[in-house]
Write a protein that holds these residues in place. Structure first.
Motif, short mmCIF file in Angstrom:
data_model
loop_
_atom_site.label_atom_id
_atom_site.label_comp_id
_atom_site.label_asym_id
_atom_site.label_seq_id
_atom_site.Cartn_x
_atom_site.Cartn_y
_atom_site.Cartn_z
N ILE A 10 77.02 18.57 69.21
CA ILE A 10 75.71 19.17 68.92
C ILE A 10 75.50 20.42 69.78
O ILE A 10 74.99 21.44 69.31
N ASP A 11 75.96 20.35 71.04
CA ASP A 11 75.79 21.51 71.93
C ASP A 11 76.64 22.70 71.53
O ASP A 11 76.28 23.83 71.80
N GLU A 12 77.80 22.44 70.95
CA GLU A 12 78.74 23.55 70.77
C GLU A 12 78.98 24.05 69.35
O GLU A 12 79.46 25.16 69.17
N VAL A 13 78.67 23.20 68.35
CA VAL A 13 78.97 23.63 66.99
C VAL A 13 77.71 24.25 66.38
O VAL A 13 76.65 23.62 66.34
N PRO A 14 77.79 25.50 65.91
CA PRO A 14 76.59 26.14 65.37
C PRO A 14 76.13 25.48 64.06
O PRO A 14 76.96 24.97 63.29
N ASP A 15 74.85 25.49 63.82
CA ASP A 15 74.22 24.97 62.59
C ASP A 15 74.51 23.50 62.30
O ASP A 15 74.44 23.06 61.16
N ILE A 16 74.87 22.76 63.31
CA ILE A 16 75.12 21.34 63.12
C ILE A 16 73.76 20.64 63.01
O ILE A 16 72.80 21.03 63.68
N GLN A 17 73.70 19.64 62.14
CA GLN A 17 72.43 18.95 61.92
C GLN A 17 72.62 17.48 62.27
O GLN A 17 73.52 16.83 61.74
N SER A 18 71.79 16.97 63.17
CA SER A 18 71.90 15.56 63.52
C SER A 18 70.86 14.78 62.73
O SER A 18 69.70 15.17 62.67
N VAL A 19 71.30 13.69 62.08
CA VAL A 19 70.40 12.91 61.22
C VAL A 19 70.26 11.52 61.83
O VAL A 19 71.26 10.85 62.08
N ALA A 20 69.03 11.08 62.06
CA ALA A 20 68.85 9.75 62.64
C ALA A 20 68.56 8.74 61.52
O ALA A 20 67.63 8.91 60.74
N LEU A 21 69.38 7.70 61.48
CA LEU A 21 69.22 6.67 60.46
C LEU A 21 68.27 5.60 61.01
O LEU A 21 68.53 5.06 62.09
N ARG A 111 87.81 10.26 67.70
CA ARG A 111 86.71 9.59 67.04
C ARG A 111 85.38 9.97 67.70
O ARG A 111 85.32 10.10 68.92
N ILE A 112 84.36 10.15 66.87
CA ILE A 112 83.04 10.44 67.44
C ILE A 112 82.46 9.12 67.91
O ILE A 112 82.53 8.12 67.20
N SER A 113 81.92 9.10 69.13
CA SER A 113 81.45 7.82 69.66
C SER A 113 80.02 7.53 69.22
O SER A 113 79.28 8.43 68.80
N GLY A 114 79.67 6.27 69.28
CA GLY A 114 78.28 5.84 69.12
C GLY A 114 77.73 5.85 67.70
O GLY A 114 78.45 5.85 66.71
N ASN A 115 76.41 5.87 67.68
CA ASN A 115 75.63 5.76 66.46
C ASN A 115 75.09 7.14 66.12
O ASN A 115 74.16 7.61 66.75
N CYS A 116 75.70 7.81 65.17
CA CYS A 116 75.14 9.13 64.84
C CYS A 116 75.65 9.59 63.48
O CYS A 116 76.67 9.12 62.98
N ILE A 117 74.88 10.48 62.89
CA ILE A 117 75.30 11.14 61.65
C ILE A 117 75.11 12.62 61.88
O ILE A 117 74.05 13.06 62.32
N LEU A 118 76.18 13.38 61.64
CA LEU A 118 76.10 14.82 61.85
C LEU A 118 76.49 15.52 60.56
O LEU A 118 77.46 15.13 59.92
N VAL A 119 75.73 16.53 60.20
CA VAL A 119 76.10 17.31 59.02
C VAL A 119 76.56 18.67 59.52
O VAL A 119 75.86 19.33 60.28
N ILE A 120 77.79 19.01 59.12
CA ILE A 120 78.37 20.26 59.62
C ILE A 120 78.73 21.15 58.43
O ILE A 120 79.60 20.81 57.63
N PRO A 121 78.06 22.29 58.30
CA PRO A 121 78.36 23.17 57.17
C PRO A 121 79.77 23.76 57.25
O PRO A 121 80.32 23.90 58.35
#
Ligand code: ZN
Length: 393
Positions: A10-21, A111-121
């Motif tokens: 989230i800190d480094e990838v531009p326009d990344i969107q974090s979605v909380a389920l 692998r991405i750790s934990g509970n998260c959903i990320l949308v990356i264009p």
């Protein structure tokens, strides 16, 4: 498997969107459509991504391992209930759906750790990959140094086996050696192992690297020696000469009985092997047009023989020609002297941009990193990436 924290992405990838389920989301799913479809529909509804992305979401959605497991479990439950599938047939059905439309759960084996959903264009994908590679290298280095700290053994073979778990070429080589009953387990010289493996063995670089590490740890186990490139005999360093072969330009070491045999077609260095410094060697080989990587591998060999100190830490220097703006990235034990020597061979002024501590391995890593901008030898285009690197490092 290496894990990446979602925060770092989230800190480094531009326009990344974090979605909380929401916690109760899994209880509200529609049993008539796949869990992935439910997820994407919900993301569109929540406005996480524009509607026109709906059909591409399986290529843009990245999930943490906890979320991923929850999704697969829910999908398995759904298929089981709806189609009454069991065991292998059920697993296969989930796997097919996941590979066809599931979100992305690993990137380059991380692998991405934990509970998260990320949308990356799509436009951010190349940045994502470079961030992942950076994390991968960092974590890999951590794992390697942890095992390196436990390196030990009465001889090279035992030392190598102590490194078997390393996630690098030395670990891979150790695994191969362990299975090899014929391996020369009491070899005293790197060359004995190399000649056992043969010139076509793809572990030759690993042997060299491992040997250097081993001898750096136990320098007292190797008395300086040399190997004659003409007669292939182990020789005393005091009788070894350095020469450049006029036919093919390579640098070589010769014993005193081979010197007369090749003297008509070789240029000899005035200083014998046991007296030469790294500086003198670099000047001699460079003035005869040898490429940086050839010089580096020759110096590495001298380290293997114990002729040059193994633990020597030198410097990486960056100099720029004020005329062409081209940048040279090089290694030296004494960079300020080095610049003076280089200046005498250059008609236009050279400016020293930066000096940082580092060894030849690091120098080569930098040459590889910027290979796209390489002009010739150790000289590079003054590309913004290189300038930025120099200013930050
Ligand atoms: Zn010889």
């Amino acid at each position: 498997m290496i894990k990446i924290s979602p925060k770092e992405l989230i800190d480094e990838v531009p326009d990344i969107q974090s979605v909380a389920l929401p916690d109760n989301w899994f209880r509200t799913i529609d049993y008539d459509i796949t869990i992935f479809k439910s997820l994407y529909n919900w993301m569109i509804k929540e406005g996480a991504v524009p509607k026109e992305f709906a059909t591409q979401l399986h290529n843009m959605t990245y999930v943490g391992e906890v979320t991923y497991k929850k999704l697969l479990d829910a999908e398995s439950k759904r298929i089981k209930k709806k189609y009454n599938l069991k065991e292998d047939a059920l697993k296969k059905a989930v796997f097919r759906l996941d590979t066809g439309s599931g979100p992305i759960s690993d990137i380059y084996n991380c692998r991405i750790s934990g509970n998260c959903i990320l949308v990356i264009p799509d436009a951010s994908r190349s940045k994502l990959f470079s961030v992942v590679i950076k994390i991968f290298e960092r974590e890999n280095d951590k794992a390697i140094s942890k095992i390196k700290n436990k390196a030990a053994g009465e001889n090279f073979y035992q030392w190598l086996i102590s490194q078997i778990e390393r996630p690098d070429i030395i670990g891979a080589f150790a695994k191969e050696v362990k299975l090899d009953k014929e391996f020369p387990r009491d070899a005293e010289y790197c060359e004995s192992i190399e000649s056992y493996l043969g010139v076509h063995c793809h572990f030759l670089d690993a042997v060299e690297e491992a040997w250097i590490e081993y001898v750096s740890q136990y320098p007292q186990r190797v008395n300086p020696y040399a190997w004659c490139n003409e007669c292939n005999q182990k020789i005393n360093v005091e009788v070894a000469q350095i020469a450049i072969c006029e036919e093919y330009g390579g640098v070589r070491v010769l014993c005193d009985s081979c010197v007369p045999k090749v003297s008509h077609r070789s240029l000899f260095c005035e200083t014998p092997l046991f007296q030469i410094t790294q500086e003198q060697l670099q000047n001699f080989t460079e003035s005869h047009g040898l490429e940086g990587y050839e010089i580096a591998s020759f110096i590495e060999r001298l380290k293997i023989w114990g002729v040059f100190p193994l633990n020597e830490t030198g410097f990486i220097y960056f100099i720029q020609s004020e005329d062409t703006r081209k940048i040279k990235i090089g290694y030296s034990v004494n960079p300020t002297d080095r610049v003076k020597t280089l200046q005498t061979g250059h008609s236009c002024p050279l400016r020293l941009l930066k000096i940082i501590p580092g060894d030849m391995k690091f120098e080569r890593a930098l040459h590889r990193k910027f290979f796209k901008f390489r002009v010739q030898g150790e000289w590079f285009e003054p590309h913004p990436d290189i300038i930025e690197y120099i200013s930050k490092v």
